[in-house]
Design an enzyme around this catalytic site. Structure first.
Site, short mmCIF file in Angstrom:
data_model
loop_
_atom_site.label_atom_id
_atom_site.label_comp_id
_atom_site.label_asym_id
_atom_site.label_seq_id
_atom_site.Cartn_x
_atom_site.Cartn_y
_atom_site.Cartn_z
CG ASP A 30 39.10 39.25 47.97
OD1 ASP A 30 38.33 39.98 47.31
OD2 ASP A 30 40.26 38.97 47.60
CB ILE A 31 41.41 34.58 46.46
CG1 ILE A 31 42.25 33.33 46.43
CG2 ILE A 31 41.90 35.59 45.44
CD1 ILE A 31 42.10 32.53 45.14
CG ASN A 86 36.28 48.34 43.42
OD1 ASN A 86 36.27 49.42 44.00
ND2 ASN A 86 36.98 47.31 43.85
N GLY A 92 38.52 50.31 39.49
CA GLY A 92 39.26 49.25 40.17
C GLY A 92 38.62 47.88 40.06
CD GLN A 93 33.31 45.49 37.90
OE1 GLN A 93 32.93 46.59 37.50
NE2 GLN A 93 32.54 44.42 37.92
CG HIS A 99 32.37 41.60 43.26
ND1 HIS A 99 32.59 41.65 41.90
CD2 HIS A 99 33.47 42.15 43.84
CE1 HIS A 99 33.76 42.21 41.66
NE2 HIS A 99 34.32 42.53 42.82
CG LEU A 100 27.66 44.88 47.52
CD1 LEU A 100 27.09 44.37 46.21
CD2 LEU A 100 26.57 44.90 48.59
CG HIS A 101 35.13 44.31 47.65
ND1 HIS A 101 36.27 43.55 47.49
CD2 HIS A 101 34.78 44.70 46.40
CE1 HIS A 101 36.60 43.50 46.21
NE2 HIS A 101 35.71 44.19 45.53
#
Ligand code: 5GP
Length: 118
Positions: A30-31, A86, A92-93, A99-101
């Site tokens: 993640d950036i 999300n 919160g998306q 995508h999965l965090h």
């Protein structure tokens, strides 16, 4: 359907290090990490939100979960991590490509279900 930054990343149009790649998904850092380990599992198929997935995506969704577990183990956090999806703005998306965090490396507060530190 409109394209997103994750569409460009999964197609290799924006140079990004893939920690893992197969025919169905990629894994990137993640950036703006919210934890010492924060990576994203992104399917190559551009499903905007989890609620847009259907029965045809069942195997893909299962695959993403399996990849999450394997990548977490490879990153040395297999013993403790949080997996977050999300869904929608209220969830919160911010990038509308499913995508999965994976979040790990800090204590996940009991009751804190969002990915952020707020
Ligand atoms: P969401 O809020 O949609 O669940 O998560 C989107 C995540 O993507 C955020 O954590 C954000 O930091 C990350 N992100 C957004 N743009 C980029 C990018 O261009 N590269 C990477 N590696 N991560 C990004």
């Amino acid at each position: 359907m409109s394209d997103t930054i994750f569409g460009k990343i999964t197609r290799g149009e924006i140079p990004t290090e893939f920690l893992y790649e197969d025919d169905q998904c990629v894994v990137i850092r993640d950036i703006q990490p919210q934890a010492p380990t924060h990576v994203l599992i992104i399917p190559k198929k551009p499903i905007p939100k989890l609620v847009d997935a259907d029965d045809a995506d069942q195997a893909l969704l299962g695959h993403l979960m399996l990849v999450a577990g394997r990548v977490a183990t490879q990153l040395g956090v297999g013993d403790g991590f949080r997996l977050v999806v999300n869904n929608g703005e209220a969830g919160g998306q911010t990038v509308f490509h499913l995508h999965l965090h994976i979040l790990a490396g800090r204590t996940m507060a009991e009751g804190e279900l969002s990915q952020g530190m707020q």
